[in-house]
Write a protein that holds these residues in place. Structure first.
Motif, PDB file in Angstrom:
ATOM      1  N   SER A   1       0.820  -1.221   0.000  1.00  0.00           N
ATOM      2  CA  SER A   1       0.000   0.000   0.000  1.00  0.00           C
ATOM      3  C   SER A   1       0.852   1.269   0.000  1.00  0.00           C
ATOM      4  O   SER A   1       0.482   2.279  -0.611  1.00  0.00           O
ATOM      5  CB  SER A   1      -0.935  -0.001   1.212  1.00  0.00           C
ATOM      6  OG  SER A   1      -0.162  -0.148   2.385  1.00  0.00           O
ATOM      7  N   ALA A   2       2.026   1.219   0.642  1.00  0.00           N
ATOM      8  CA  ALA A   2       2.874   2.416   0.710  1.00  0.00           C
ATOM      9  C   ALA A   2       3.491   2.745  -0.646  1.00  0.00           C
ATOM     10  O   ALA A   2       4.069   3.822  -0.824  1.00  0.00           O
ATOM     11  CB  ALA A   2       3.968   2.245   1.764  1.00  0.00           C
ATOM     12  N   GLY A   3       3.354   1.826  -1.612  1.00  0.00           N
ATOM     13  CA  GLY A   3       3.906   2.077  -2.938  1.00  0.00           C
ATOM     14  C   GLY A   3       2.922   2.771  -3.868  1.00  0.00           C
ATOM     15  O   GLY A   3       3.290   3.131  -4.997  1.00  0.00           O
ATOM     16  N   GLU A   4       1.683   2.976  -3.405  1.00  0.00           N
ATOM     17  CA  GLU A   4       0.708   3.675  -4.254  1.00  0.00           C
ATOM     18  C   GLU A   4       1.230   5.077  -4.567  1.00  0.00           C
ATOM     19  O   GLU A   4       1.777   5.764  -3.688  1.00  0.00           O
ATOM     20  CB  GLU A   4      -0.649   3.745  -3.535  1.00  0.00           C
ATOM     21  CG  GLU A   4      -1.766   4.366  -4.345  1.00  0.00           C
ATOM     22  CD  GLU A   4      -2.042   3.658  -5.690  1.00  0.00           C
ATOM     23  OE1 GLU A   4      -1.174   3.700  -6.596  1.00  0.00           O
ATOM     24  OE2 GLU A   4      -3.129   3.087  -5.818  1.00  0.00           O
ATOM     25  N   GLY A   5       1.115   5.488  -5.843  1.00  0.00           N
ATOM     26  CA  GLY A   5       1.633   6.798  -6.238  1.00  0.00           C
ATOM     27  C   GLY A   5       3.089   6.753  -6.695  1.00  0.00           C
ATOM     28  O   GLY A   5       3.651   7.783  -7.058  1.00  0.00           O
ATOM     29  N   PHE A   6       3.684   5.557  -6.658  1.00  0.00           N
ATOM     30  CA  PHE A   6       5.090   5.413  -7.085  1.00  0.00           C
ATOM     31  C   PHE A   6       5.170   4.437  -8.264  1.00  0.00           C
ATOM     32  O   PHE A   6       4.273   3.602  -8.459  1.00  0.00           O
ATOM     33  CB  PHE A   6       5.951   4.825  -5.958  1.00  0.00           C
ATOM     34  CG  PHE A   6       6.207   5.767  -4.814  1.00  0.00           C
ATOM     35  CD1 PHE A   6       7.414   6.437  -4.698  1.00  0.00           C
ATOM     36  CD2 PHE A   6       5.242   5.970  -3.831  1.00  0.00           C
ATOM     37  CE1 PHE A   6       7.666   7.290  -3.631  1.00  0.00           C
ATOM     38  CE2 PHE A   6       5.479   6.824  -2.762  1.00  0.00           C
ATOM     39  CZ  PHE A   6       6.690   7.485  -2.669  1.00  0.00           C
ATOM     40  N   ILE A   7       6.252   4.544  -9.024  1.00  0.00           N
ATOM     41  CA  ILE A   7       6.605   3.489  -9.978  1.00  0.00           C
ATOM     42  C   ILE A   7       8.072   3.108  -9.746  1.00  0.00           C
ATOM     43  O   ILE A   7       8.834   3.888  -9.147  1.00  0.00           O
ATOM     44  CB  ILE A   7       6.417   3.914 -11.457  1.00  0.00           C
ATOM     45  CG1 ILE A   7       7.250   5.163 -11.775  1.00  0.00           C
ATOM     46  CG2 ILE A   7       4.948   4.095 -11.799  1.00  0.00           C
ATOM     47  CD1 ILE A   7       7.428   5.406 -13.264  1.00  0.00           C
ATOM     48  N   ARG A   8       8.433   1.916 -10.222  1.00  0.00           N
ATOM     49  CA  ARG A   8       9.828   1.488 -10.156  1.00  0.00           C
ATOM     50  C   ARG A   8      10.331   1.221 -11.563  1.00  0.00           C
ATOM     51  O   ARG A   8       9.599   0.667 -12.385  1.00  0.00           O
ATOM     52  CB  ARG A   8       9.928   0.196  -9.322  1.00  0.00           C
ATOM     53  CG  ARG A   8      11.354  -0.216  -8.992  1.00  0.00           C
ATOM     54  CD  ARG A   8      11.440  -1.663  -8.564  1.00  0.00           C
ATOM     55  NE  ARG A   8      11.277  -2.560  -9.708  1.00  0.00           N
ATOM     56  CZ  ARG A   8      11.437  -3.887  -9.667  1.00  0.00           C
ATOM     57  NH1 ARG A   8      11.731  -4.483  -8.527  1.00  0.00           N
ATOM     58  NH2 ARG A   8      11.280  -4.620 -10.759  1.00  0.00           N
ATOM     59  N   LEU A   9      11.555   1.677 -11.844  1.00  0.00           N
ATOM     60  CA  LEU A   9      12.191   1.362 -13.134  1.00  0.00           C
ATOM     61  C   LEU A   9      13.434   0.515 -12.867  1.00  0.00           C
ATOM     62  O   LEU A   9      14.227   0.845 -11.974  1.00  0.00           O
ATOM     63  CB  LEU A   9      12.600   2.637 -13.882  1.00  0.00           C
ATOM     64  CG  LEU A   9      11.437   3.433 -14.474  1.00  0.00           C
ATOM     65  CD1 LEU A   9      11.041   4.551 -13.537  1.00  0.00           C
ATOM     66  CD2 LEU A   9      11.815   4.010 -15.815  1.00  0.00           C
ATOM     67  N   SER A  10      13.583  -0.533 -13.654  1.00  0.00           N
ATOM     68  CA  SER A  10      14.735  -1.412 -13.493  1.00  0.00           C
ATOM     69  C   SER A  10      15.903  -0.917 -14.347  1.00  0.00           C
ATOM     70  O   SER A  10      15.707  -0.455 -15.467  1.00  0.00           O
ATOM     71  CB  SER A  10      14.346  -2.828 -13.921  1.00  0.00           C
ATOM     72  OG  SER A  10      15.496  -3.563 -14.262  1.00  0.00           O
ATOM     73  N   ALA A  11      17.112  -1.046 -13.809  1.00  0.00           N
ATOM     74  CA  ALA A  11      18.315  -0.617 -14.542  1.00  0.00           C
ATOM     75  C   ALA A  11      18.983  -1.787 -15.266  1.00  0.00           C
ATOM     76  O   ALA A  11      20.107  -1.652 -15.746  1.00  0.00           O
ATOM     77  CB  ALA A  11      19.305   0.024 -13.563  1.00  0.00           C
ATOM     78  N   PHE A  12      18.291  -2.941 -15.328  1.00  0.00           N
ATOM     79  CA  PHE A  12      18.925  -4.109 -15.937  1.00  0.00           C
ATOM     80  C   PHE A  12      18.729  -4.189 -17.452  1.00  0.00           C
ATOM     81  O   PHE A  12      19.173  -5.148 -18.070  1.00  0.00           O
ATOM     82  CB  PHE A  12      18.390  -5.394 -15.283  1.00  0.00           C
ATOM     83  CG  PHE A  12      18.882  -5.597 -13.869  1.00  0.00           C
ATOM     84  CD1 PHE A  12      20.212  -5.885 -13.620  1.00  0.00           C
ATOM     85  CD2 PHE A  12      18.024  -5.487 -12.795  1.00  0.00           C
ATOM     86  CE1 PHE A  12      20.674  -6.075 -12.326  1.00  0.00           C
ATOM     87  CE2 PHE A  12      18.467  -5.675 -11.497  1.00  0.00           C
ATOM     88  CZ  PHE A  12      19.796  -5.971 -11.259  1.00  0.00           C
ATOM     89  N   GLY A  13      18.027  -3.203 -18.028  1.00  0.00           N
ATOM     90  CA  GLY A  13      17.794  -3.248 -19.479  1.00  0.00           C
ATOM     91  C   GLY A  13      19.078  -2.995 -20.256  1.00  0.00           C
ATOM     92  O   GLY A  13      20.097  -2.561 -19.703  1.00  0.00           O
TER      93      GLY A  13
END
Ligand code: MLT
Length: 350
Positions: A317-329
């Motif tokens: 729930s604390a992640g609502e309003g956030f996104i995560r991007l991975s640096a493994f691309g």
């Protein structure tokens, strides 16, 4: 059917993301999955093992459920700087399998304290096992930490580990991303007093050596820990040991030539993270807030731009309003995504 299964969302986070991406051609920064091939010196050792070459015994069938002794010794030495002995390292088929097996160490319906946001496999595995989760250290029977945290990238300080250990119950630390720490935060909970009695650390070759598809990891638990014998009993019963081919590769990765190659790959992913974040980071992830927005809406917006991200709410729930991007691309994908990201973040609606 196990009634706790019914309380889970219908789909696990990463398959849900994959199904929403569907057949679209995207820059996929939505999952932390390595994209570079194995260094030749590691792959060759695995091939030799598969062919029964390079050892006096030749062909080997089942290995020990606790792992190859040479690999256990190499992890104790290279990763833990001999703060642990080989008998305190148990080789796994990756962090996720051990994470599920670790849930059997706790009494039925234990109360486990977990970070919010957290890697969803912990939440789901604890729920399936019938444990209760809370976000507070009050009256807990166990603590689940991840440092550097997936998804936020925050590495716990020495004092924060000490605070968790001071509660006096078992503390599991997932250190899958420890090799990415740039700050002076500890790379292992075993650097902190009291850890030998209470800590269990989960490690992985996935992000350390690009083994996401190879499957290899370990769990470290000191002999003083009252759960030590129980952990051996669980492994001997529920696990027949990691693939001997993967273990041969893991050993090669920890030897000087392999270790140097692995460091080069980590440096590439760390540079990707710096390109995305515009600064040094402690983890190969960028955690970005879009205040007042739903994470899945932001996910959809990025998908329209051709970039897959991870919606923060998938981590709690604390992640609502956030996104995560991975640096493994791949580097080109990361550079393109970073350009788009700057545009989105400067747009007036943001
Ligand atoms: C992640 O993207 O957080 C993980 O690496 C994916 C996984 O391990 O399931």
């Amino acid at each position: 059917m196990n009634p706790y299964l019914a309380s889970l969302p219908a789909n696990y986070l990463f398959p849900e993301i994959a199904s929403r991406i569907g057949n679209r051609q995207v820059l996929n920064l939505g999952i932390g999955d390595t994209t570079r091939p194995l260094p030749a010196c590691i792959a060759e050792r695995m091939a030799e093992c598969a062919l029964g070459l390079g050892t006096e015994r030749g062909y080997q069938g089942y290995g020990s459920p606790f792992g190859n002794d040479e690999l256990r010794a190499a992890i104790a030495s290279v990763i833990y700087n001999d703060a642990l002995v080989p008998d305190e390292i148990f080789i796994s088929d990756g962090a996720k399998g051990d994470l599920a097996r670790l849930m059997h160490l706790f009494a039925p319906r234990s109360k486990l304290a977990i970070q919010n946001p957290a890697y969803p496999a912990y939440v789901d595995a604890a729920t399936i096992a019938g444990h209760q989760l809370s976000n507070s250290y009050d009256e807990c029977d166990g603590i689940l930490l991840c440092s550097p945290n997936n998804p936020t990238g925050v590495a716990l300080t020495h004092d924060e580990f000490a605070q968790a250990l001071s509660i006096g119950c078992p503390v599991i630390n997932d250190a899958a991303y420890a090799a990415y720490i740039s700050s002076d935060a500890p790379r292992t909970i075993f650097a902190v007093d009291g850890a030998r009695d209470l800590a269990i650390e989960v490690g992985s070759f996935s992000k350390l050596a690009g083994f996401t598809g190879v499957r290899l990891g370990w769990t470290a638990i000191a002999r003083e820990n009252p759960l030590y014998a129980g952990w051996k009993r669980i492994l001997a019963t529920l696990f027949n040991g990691a693939s001997i081919i993967s273990q041969a590769g893991g050993l090669a990765a920890l030897e000087p030539e392999g270790w140097a190659e692995v460091q080069k790959i980590i440096a590439i992913y760390k540079e990707n993270a710096r390109i995305l974040a515009g600064r040094e980071t402690d983890a190969p992830y960028l955690w970005l807030e879009f205040p007042g927005r739903s994470s899945w809406d932001v996910f959809d917006e990025f998908l329209e731009l051709g970039i897959a991200v991870t919606p923060g709410v998938g981590f709690g729930s604390a992640g609502e309003g956030f996104i995560r991007l991975s640096a493994f691309g791949p580097r080109a994908d990361v550079e393109q995504a970073a350009l788009q990201l700057r545009k989105v973040c400067q747009a007036p609606s943001r």
